[in-house]
Design a protein around this motif. Structure first.
Motif, short mmCIF file in Angstrom:
data_model
loop_
_atom_site.label_atom_id
_atom_site.label_comp_id
_atom_site.label_asym_id
_atom_site.label_seq_id
_atom_site.Cartn_x
_atom_site.Cartn_y
_atom_site.Cartn_z
N TYR A 92 -0.10 6.55 -0.73
CA TYR A 92 1.09 5.72 -0.95
C TYR A 92 2.30 6.27 -0.21
N PHE A 93 2.22 7.53 0.24
CA PHE A 93 3.34 8.19 0.90
C PHE A 93 3.06 8.52 2.36
N SER A 94 1.82 8.34 2.83
CA SER A 94 1.47 8.72 4.20
C SER A 94 0.32 7.85 4.69
N LEU B 57 -2.81 10.13 5.38
CA LEU B 57 -3.56 10.54 4.19
C LEU B 57 -4.29 9.36 3.56
N ARG B 58 -3.75 8.15 3.73
CA ARG B 58 -4.40 6.97 3.18
C ARG B 58 -5.75 6.74 3.83
N GLY B 59 -5.90 7.19 5.07
CA GLY B 59 -7.15 7.00 5.77
C GLY B 59 -8.22 8.02 5.42
N LEU B 60 -7.88 9.02 4.61
CA LEU B 60 -8.86 10.04 4.21
C LEU B 60 -9.58 9.63 2.93
N ASN B 61 -10.70 10.28 2.69
CA ASN B 61 -11.42 10.11 1.43
C ASN B 61 -11.68 11.51 0.90
N GLU B 62 -10.72 12.03 0.14
CA GLU B 62 -10.74 13.45 -0.21
C GLU B 62 -10.19 13.69 -1.60
N THR B 63 -10.67 14.75 -2.20
CA THR B 63 -10.12 15.29 -3.45
C THR B 63 -9.84 16.77 -3.22
N TRP B 64 -8.59 17.17 -3.43
CA TRP B 64 -8.21 18.58 -3.29
C TRP B 64 -8.00 19.19 -4.66
N LYS C 247 0.81 -1.21 0.00
CA LYS C 247 0.00 0.00 0.00
C LYS C 247 0.85 1.26 0.00
N SER C 248 2.17 1.12 0.13
CA SER C 248 3.05 2.28 0.24
C SER C 248 4.05 2.30 -0.90
N PHE C 249 4.43 3.51 -1.31
CA PHE C 249 5.50 3.69 -2.28
C PHE C 249 6.81 3.82 -1.51
N LYS D 36 -5.41 18.67 -9.31
CA LYS D 36 -6.38 17.83 -8.61
C LYS D 36 -5.63 16.66 -7.98
N VAL D 37 -5.71 16.56 -6.66
CA VAL D 37 -4.95 15.54 -5.94
C VAL D 37 -5.92 14.68 -5.13
N GLN D 38 -5.81 13.36 -5.31
CA GLN D 38 -6.64 12.42 -4.58
C GLN D 38 -5.89 11.93 -3.34
N SER D 39 -6.60 11.85 -2.21
CA SER D 39 -5.97 11.35 -0.98
C SER D 39 -5.51 9.91 -1.15
N ALA D 40 -6.21 9.12 -1.98
CA ALA D 40 -5.81 7.73 -2.20
C ALA D 40 -4.42 7.65 -2.83
N ASP D 41 -4.07 8.62 -3.69
CA ASP D 41 -2.75 8.63 -4.32
C ASP D 41 -1.68 9.08 -3.34
N LEU D 42 -1.97 10.11 -2.54
CA LEU D 42 -1.01 10.54 -1.52
C LEU D 42 -0.88 9.50 -0.41
#
Length: 542
Positions: free
Chosen positions: A294-296, A299-306, A183-185, A286-292
């Motif tokens: 992989y690094f945190s 943030l993996r526990g959020l469901n967000e689009t910034w 689940k992590s990069f 546009k940044v998805q929390s699911a993509d971030l």
């Protein structure tokens, strides 16, 4: 004598014919793959001795001196590990141009790289990579040793266009442990596979590599994070990496417009969070929390689009966003605008912030997932949708804020220092506020006793439940609703403890004017409360 000249002329003729035949034979033999390969291997041996990086070529094919194919090209590092491998390299060039301009520019028209594989391995002692050593060696060989103080001596190597087909890139840092988490990069140990791109204006000059990339795509071997499309003007040197004119579609996120990494030396990437200074201009990214994620883990526990537009400066641990427009929440309904600074990431428990918001709006339901503490959300959700111009400093559970807030339960201008605790009875606060149509009953969880108020004053207290709170107060109200009646022109100073007010109360209401000094119970049946008030009221008021 005549016979001598005849023999001499015949000899010259035979010699000329022999030279021509030999030259033609050499030219024809040079077109034989076996001869070309043998010559190329000899050249590779010579190049290896100069570079000190072993070079190996299994096959070569040259077509009339304007194109060349190299089969299974391998360049090893100082430790003999494969650093660069290419399944097949096809190059088109102009031989005459190469010969005429090689002193000041080595140029290849076009190159096709089939299955290139670059493996960057960091030195455990200093953090430099084997590719850094390779570039440094080329810079050393292409500079004039007799003029060490003269800058820009390196001969540029340029390629008009490069087709990258099914490539791979690996980075390994033996100093760092493996994450072993799909689940992590793992930024210390990763391999990007199936890399495909169109590259133009490729340049190598000293320690600098630059090119324009279009349509770069690939996938991380372990996490399966996809690079769907990356377009950029790329530049790399010993102190800087720049991605200009950036369009990056990674996972389900899209990042644009410019990203620059500054560092003292490449080994700084081994301590990326604190040593690599980033500068960025993001425009409608546009940044998805699911993509971030992989690094945190957070943030993996959020469901967000910034949706982000900003100018970014700093490191991961300490950065500032200027001229920010950040949208989030359901359909981007919440917006933060202004300057935003974070310090302490990625550890949210130790992170402090310094916000200076210009007109912004936040639906409090949109921030619930960022700080799921029950006491925090129980208080903050009462505000509904809030618009504000304000500053905010501290952590999310221990902060100071100053500004104007317009909320669903009224409007407030002033400053507030709030320290939330796991128990509502331990939460502390100090405020100098001016309120307009503020629903006090909703705010302190006692709507049966208190209603709306207009006024200003200072509050210092502990606890958010009226029945258990301790509050010092000094204020004046144009309107103060208590037990269903809206009192006017009220002034109060004193202490509220467990719903018992001790102090002075003055009112100049059209229906009632009095001055009180005593104790007043602010909860319970109206009759009981009224009797206590009358009992403590000076006779002159009656």
């Amino acid at each position: 004598m005549r016979q001598f000249f005849a023999i001499f002329l015949k000899t010259l003729l035979y010699l000329a014919v022999t030279v021509v035949i030999v030259a033609l034979g050499i030219l024809l033999s040079l077109q034989l793959p076996a001869v070309q390969t043998r010559l190329a291997q000899k050249g590779a041996e010579w190049l290896s001795s100069k570079l000190l990086f072993p070079v190996d070529i299994e096959g070569v094919s040259i077509k009339w001196f304007d194109s060349i194919t190299l089969e299974k090209l391998t360049i090893k590092d100082y430790q003999g590990r494969p650093m660069i491998r290419v399944g097949r390299l096809d190059a088109d060039y102009n031989l005459q141009h190469l010969l005429d301009s090689s002193a000041h520019n080595i140029h290849i028209d076009e190159i096709v790289l089939y299955r290139p594989d670059v493996q960057m391995i960091k030195n455990p002692k200093n953090g430099d990579t084997n590719l850094d050593d390779f570039i440094a060696r080329i810079e050393q060989l292409t500079s004039d040793p007799t003029k060490p103080s003269v800058p820009n001596q390196n001969v540029p190597f340029t390629v008009g266009h490069i087709h990258l087909v099914d490539g791979a890139y690996t980075l390994e840092d033996p100093r760092e442990p493996f994450m072993h988490d799909k689940k992590s990069f793992d930024h210390n140990h990763f391999t990007l596979q199936h890399l495909t791109a169109e590259v133009s204006n490729f340049l190598v000059l000293g320690d600098t590599i630059a090119f324009d990339a279009k349509g770069l795509s690939g996938i991380d071997r372990d996490s399966r994070l996809k690079i769907r499309q990356l377009d950029t003007r790329f530049l790399y040197c010993n102190t800087k990496m720049e991605l200009g004119q950036l369009y990056a579609h990674i996972g389900n996120s899209i990042i644009r417009n410019e990203l620059i990494f500054n560092y003292d030396k490449p080994s700084a990437f081994g301590d990326f969070n604190s040593r690599v200074l980033m500068q960025a201009r993001f425009r409608e990214s546009k940044v998805q929390s699911a993509d971030l994620g992989y690094f945190s883990d957070y943030l993996r526990g959020l469901n967000e689009t910034w949706i982000l537009t900003t100018n970014f400066t700093g490191t991961v641990n300490d950065f500032r966003l200027r001229n920010t427009d950040l949208r989030f929440g359901a359909n981007g309904r919440s917006k933060l605008a202004g300057d935003i600074a974070w310090k302490g990431l990625p550890d949210m428990d130790k992170t402090t912030v310094n916000f200076a918001f210009t007109p912004s709006v936040v639906n409090m339901a949109d921030i619930r997932q960022y700080y799921p503490d029950s006491s925090f959300n129980k208080t903050i959700q009462k505000l509904g949708t809030a618009s504000f111009d304000a500053t905010f400093m501290g952590t999310f559970d221990d902060f100071k804020t100053k500004g104007t807030f317009r909320t669903s339960i009224g409007n407030v201008t002033g400053d507030l220092a709030l320290k939330l605790a796991s128990k509502t009875t331990q939460t502390t606060y100090t405020a100098n506020v001016k309120a307009d149509n503020l629903d006090l009953g909703q705010l302190i969880n006692d709507p049966d006793e208190f209603g709306k108020l207009d006024g200003e004053g200072r509050i210092s207290g502990k606890g958010t439940d009226l029945k258990q709170a301790t509050i010092d107060f000094d204020g004046k109200f144009g309107r103060f609703v208590w037990q269903g009646y809206a009192y006017q022109n009220v002034a109060a100073r004193g202490n509220l403890q467990k719903a018992l007010f001790q102090g002075q109360l003055h009112t100049n209401d059209p229906n009632l004017a009095f001055n009180l000094d005593g104790e007043f119970k602010l909860s319970g049946p109206k009759t009981t409360t009224t009797c206590m008030v009358l009992f403590n009221m000076p006779i002159s008021v009656l």
